[in-house]
Design a protein around this motif. Structure first.
Motif, mmCIF file in Angstrom:
data_model
loop_
_atom_site.group_PDB
_atom_site.id
_atom_site.type_symbol
_atom_site.label_atom_id
_atom_site.label_comp_id
_atom_site.label_asym_id
_atom_site.label_seq_id
_atom_site.Cartn_x
_atom_site.Cartn_y
_atom_site.Cartn_z
ATOM 1 N N UNK A 20 0.826 -1.206 0.000
ATOM 2 C CA UNK A 20 0.000 0.000 0.000
ATOM 3 C C UNK A 20 0.856 1.250 0.000
ATOM 4 N N UNK A 21 0.257 2.370 -0.324
ATOM 5 C CA UNK A 21 1.012 3.611 -0.330
ATOM 6 C C UNK A 21 1.370 4.050 1.085
ATOM 7 N N UNK A 22 2.528 4.683 1.259
ATOM 8 C CA UNK A 22 2.902 5.163 2.590
ATOM 9 C C UNK A 22 2.035 6.354 2.998
ATOM 10 N N UNK A 23 2.067 6.679 4.266
ATOM 11 C CA UNK A 23 1.227 7.747 4.798
ATOM 12 C C UNK A 23 1.536 9.086 4.132
ATOM 13 N N UNK A 24 2.819 9.372 3.898
ATOM 14 C CA UNK A 24 3.172 10.653 3.266
ATOM 15 C C UNK A 24 2.553 10.775 1.883
ATOM 16 N N UNK A 25 2.522 9.661 1.157
ATOM 17 C CA UNK A 25 1.931 9.670 -0.172
ATOM 18 C C UNK A 25 0.424 9.904 -0.093
ATOM 19 N N UNK A 26 -0.223 9.296 0.893
ATOM 20 C CA UNK A 26 -1.660 9.500 1.061
ATOM 21 C C UNK A 26 -1.975 10.953 1.406
ATOM 22 N N UNK A 27 -1.188 11.536 2.286
ATOM 23 C CA UNK A 27 -1.401 12.928 2.679
ATOM 24 C C UNK A 27 -1.218 13.847 1.476
ATOM 25 N N UNK A 28 -0.198 13.584 0.688
ATOM 26 C CA UNK A 28 0.047 14.395 -0.498
ATOM 27 C C UNK A 28 -1.111 14.274 -1.486
ATOM 28 N N UNK A 29 -1.644 13.076 -1.648
ATOM 29 C CA UNK A 29 -2.787 12.876 -2.542
ATOM 30 C C UNK A 29 -4.037 13.585 -2.052
ATOM 31 N N UNK A 76 5.689 10.031 -6.603
ATOM 32 C CA UNK A 76 7.118 9.769 -6.399
ATOM 33 C C UNK A 76 7.391 9.072 -5.071
ATOM 34 N N UNK A 77 6.694 9.482 -4.022
ATOM 35 C CA UNK A 77 6.866 8.831 -2.724
ATOM 36 C C UNK A 77 6.381 7.385 -2.768
ATOM 37 N N UNK A 78 5.270 7.144 -3.442
ATOM 38 C CA UNK A 78 4.763 5.786 -3.561
ATOM 39 C C UNK A 78 5.727 4.910 -4.355
ATOM 40 N N UNK A 82 7.745 1.571 -3.062
ATOM 41 C CA UNK A 82 7.689 0.272 -3.741
ATOM 42 C C UNK A 82 9.077 -0.226 -4.114
ATOM 43 N N UNK A 83 9.950 0.656 -4.547
ATOM 44 C CA UNK A 83 11.304 0.263 -4.936
ATOM 45 C C UNK A 83 12.097 -0.224 -3.728
#
Length: 103
Positions: A20-29, A76-78, A82-83
């Motif tokens: 799943x996407x990290x929290x920072x990525x969710x906040x940015x979205x 980019x954070x997501x 994943x990488x």
């Protein structure tokens, strides 16, 4: 009846892989979605007389740029998350600890 003196060692289980996407990525979205919604709310504000047409045009361009920047940051954070997750199993296999490990 004989009982073991020591309890059996607990098995170490690897933590599950987080896809799943990290929290920072969710906040940015979420922030990008809020900026997009604010951009869509500009025409009623102009019609109500709260904003002038020039102010709405400047605000619209700013909100579109902020929304695009936040969406790109979230992606980019997501991608980076994943990488990093994919790199961990590959790093363990590169040290000679693959399925046929004889260390």
């Amino acid at each position: 009846m004989s009982l073991p003196l020591r309890p059996a060692p607990a098995r170490r289980e690897q933590p599950p892989v987080d896809h799943g996407p990290p929290l920072r990525s969710k906040v940015s979205g979420v922030l990008a979605a809020i900026a997009c919604a604010a951009c869509c709310a500009l025409p009623p504000l102009v019609a109500a007389g709260v904003l002038t047409a020039a102010g709405a045009a400047i605000l619209r361009q700013t909100l579109l740029a902020v929304s695009a920047g936040l969406a790109a940051t979230g992606l980019g954070l997501w991608w980076r998350h994943r990488r990093r997750g994919a790199r961990r199993p590959a790093a363990a296999a590169s040290h000679g600890c693959a399925d046929d490990c004889r260390c």
